[in-house]
Write a protein that holds these residues in place. Structure first.
Motif, mmCIF file in Angstrom:
data_model
loop_
_atom_site.group_PDB
_atom_site.id
_atom_site.type_symbol
_atom_site.label_atom_id
_atom_site.label_comp_id
_atom_site.label_asym_id
_atom_site.label_seq_id
_atom_site.Cartn_x
_atom_site.Cartn_y
_atom_site.Cartn_z
ATOM 1 N N GLU A 60 46.595 -86.313 12.652
ATOM 2 C CA GLU A 60 46.165 -84.981 13.122
ATOM 3 C C GLU A 60 46.607 -84.749 14.324
ATOM 4 O O GLU A 60 46.915 -83.519 14.548
ATOM 5 C CB GLU A 60 44.636 -85.186 12.935
ATOM 6 C CG GLU A 60 43.754 -85.437 13.987
ATOM 7 C CD GLU A 60 42.390 -85.247 14.008
ATOM 8 O OE1 GLU A 60 41.881 -84.495 13.143
ATOM 9 O OE2 GLU A 60 41.477 -85.680 14.827
ATOM 10 N N ALA A 117 41.641 -80.314 17.173
ATOM 11 C CA ALA A 117 42.824 -80.468 15.980
ATOM 12 C C ALA A 117 42.601 -79.508 14.933
ATOM 13 O O ALA A 117 43.182 -79.191 13.915
ATOM 14 C CB ALA A 117 42.591 -81.913 15.242
ATOM 15 N N ARG A 118 41.261 -78.572 15.102
ATOM 16 C CA ARG A 118 41.053 -77.779 14.270
ATOM 17 C C ARG A 118 41.573 -76.212 14.503
ATOM 18 O O ARG A 118 42.223 -76.018 15.624
ATOM 19 C CB ARG A 118 39.442 -77.359 14.026
ATOM 20 C CG ARG A 118 38.744 -78.527 13.660
ATOM 21 C CD ARG A 118 37.216 -78.310 13.755
ATOM 22 N NE ARG A 118 36.503 -79.536 13.090
ATOM 23 C CZ ARG A 118 36.015 -79.349 11.806
ATOM 24 N NH1 ARG A 118 35.941 -78.117 11.531
ATOM 25 N NH2 ARG A 118 35.271 -80.441 11.503
ATOM 26 N N ASN A 119 41.758 -75.458 13.296
ATOM 27 C CA ASN A 119 42.544 -74.049 13.680
ATOM 28 C C ASN A 119 41.378 -73.112 12.931
ATOM 29 O O ASN A 119 41.189 -72.838 12.043
ATOM 30 C CB ASN A 119 43.683 -73.909 12.903
ATOM 31 C CG ASN A 119 44.510 -72.806 13.032
ATOM 32 O OD1 ASN A 119 44.331 -72.102 14.222
ATOM 33 N ND2 ASN A 119 45.539 -72.460 12.124
ATOM 34 N N PRO A 120 40.870 -72.167 13.956
ATOM 35 C CA PRO A 120 41.032 -72.237 15.737
ATOM 36 C C PRO A 120 40.166 -73.675 15.817
ATOM 37 O O PRO A 120 39.235 -74.317 15.252
ATOM 38 C CB PRO A 120 40.136 -71.001 16.073
ATOM 39 C CG PRO A 120 39.326 -70.669 14.918
ATOM 40 C CD PRO A 120 39.890 -71.089 13.617
ATOM 41 N N PRO A 121 40.561 -74.041 17.367
ATOM 42 C CA PRO A 121 39.813 -74.971 17.857
ATOM 43 C C PRO A 121 38.265 -75.017 18.052
ATOM 44 O O PRO A 121 37.778 -73.678 18.101
ATOM 45 C CB PRO A 121 40.346 -75.288 19.180
ATOM 46 C CG PRO A 121 41.751 -74.702 19.078
ATOM 47 C CD PRO A 121 41.399 -73.502 18.250
ATOM 48 N N HIS A 180 37.055 -76.397 27.476
ATOM 49 C CA HIS A 180 37.787 -76.858 26.421
ATOM 50 C C HIS A 180 37.131 -78.361 26.121
ATOM 51 O O HIS A 180 37.629 -79.311 26.289
ATOM 52 C CB HIS A 180 39.170 -76.978 26.470
ATOM 53 C CG HIS A 180 39.903 -75.643 26.251
ATOM 54 N ND1 HIS A 180 41.255 -75.555 26.649
ATOM 55 C CD2 HIS A 180 39.459 -74.532 26.138
ATOM 56 C CE1 HIS A 180 41.482 -74.258 26.441
ATOM 57 N NE2 HIS A 180 40.645 -73.697 25.880
#
Length: 308
Positions: free
Chosen positions: A90, A269-273, A127
């Protein structure tokens, strides 16, 4: 399952008498989660030496779960990066040939139920990411150990959350892993320590039972939603191999911690983070051990900022 040794299922507790103790939790029926215990048998002596401690018949209530080991008894906190195959995929990074090592200050550690303090310095941008991890606890002094010797030196396991500020870790100053992952009171671990046989037969490496569904299940929840789930069998370097590598030319001491890396599903790693926010409840869990459940607290926003 009745514990036969002090560290089979042990924790450090703060009793109603305002004295901290190492103790063997008395688990309710049908649970292996240490945090479910309401009472513990007091351990006297050095919990890292079977010849120098004993589990007494004295029972005390568990008021608060603390870090399972006093910070002053921890010489080093070593951590592995990129140690699960799905996480490497990922992250779109090659599989490492050697364990990727970084260190945390011991005062980055937090209790399994305390608020996690995000300093003002780390709030722009905020973040903040989660990483559930198997934590190996070193029980005897080793140096230049073989993998079997290294595995034998592991006295037990806990679960931890390698909370990370991704911008400082990966972007600023050429990449600052130690800095971005080392702020005070940002890394909970616990809720206690279980002996290796709780996660499998004596001598078995939880990072070497290959494949999904193998080893121990490990996970993260944010505000009750499952966001990360994996198995220690997906590790690139197992516990014995990793600890052996870390001991080459370097002495590891009783009480040292090794965070073994995280599975896939991290927030960046997500979309969106998915970044952790002030007030979020983040839980990391390990099968056979239990969970660390911590609220995220941004410094300057009220309660949760008292010194330990």
């Amino acid at each position: 399952m009745k514990p036969s040794f002090a560290l089979r299922e042990s924790t450090r507790t703060w009793t109603s008498g305002e004295n901290y103790h190492y103790g063997e939790p008395i688990l309710p029926p049908s649970t292996t989660f240490i945090e479910k215990a309401k009472q513990a048998r007091i351990i006297k002596g050095n919990p890292f030496n079977p010849k120098e401690h004993s589990v007494t018949r004295e029972i005390a209530p568990i008021d608060t779960l603390l870090t399972p080991i006093l910070k002053s008894n921890i010489n080093a906190v070593r951590c592995l990066g990129l140690n699960y195959y799905p996480h490497a995929r990922e992250s779109k990074l090659p599989i490492p040939k050697y364990p990727v090592l970084f260190y945390k200050p011991r005062y980055s550690l937090a209790d399994p139920r305390s608020p996690l303090l995000v300093p003002r310095f780390a709030q722009s941008p905020a973040h903040i990411d989660y990483e559930c991890e198997l934590v190996a606890i070193i029980g005897s002094r080793i140096r230049n150990a073989t993998p079997p010797q290294a595995l034998d030196a592991v006295i037990g396991y806990a679960v931890g959350n390698d909370v990370s500020h991704r911008t400082w870790q990966l972007e600023r100053g050429g990449g600052q892993w130690n800095f971005g992952k080392g702020f005070d009171r940002m890394t909970p671990f616990g809720p206690g320590i279980v002996r290796p046989e709780v996660l499998g037969a004596v001598g078995k490496d939880p990072g070497r039972e290959r494949g999904e569904g193998k080893g121990a299940r490990i996970w993260t929840k944010v505000n009750g939603e499952m966001v990360q789930e994996g198995w220690t069998g997906d590790m690139i370097f197992g516990v014995g191999e990793a600890v052996s590598f870390l001991s080459q030319g370097t002495t590891l001491f009783p009480g040292d911690l090794v965070f073994m890396g995280t599975p896939s599903g991290v927030g960046m790693a997500r979309n969106p983070p998915l970044w952790l926010k002030h007030g979020d409840l983040v839980e990391v869990g390990l099968e056979g051990v239990g969970t660390c459940s911590n609220y995220i607290h941004f410094e300057g926003k009220g309660k949760g900022e008292s010194e330990e």
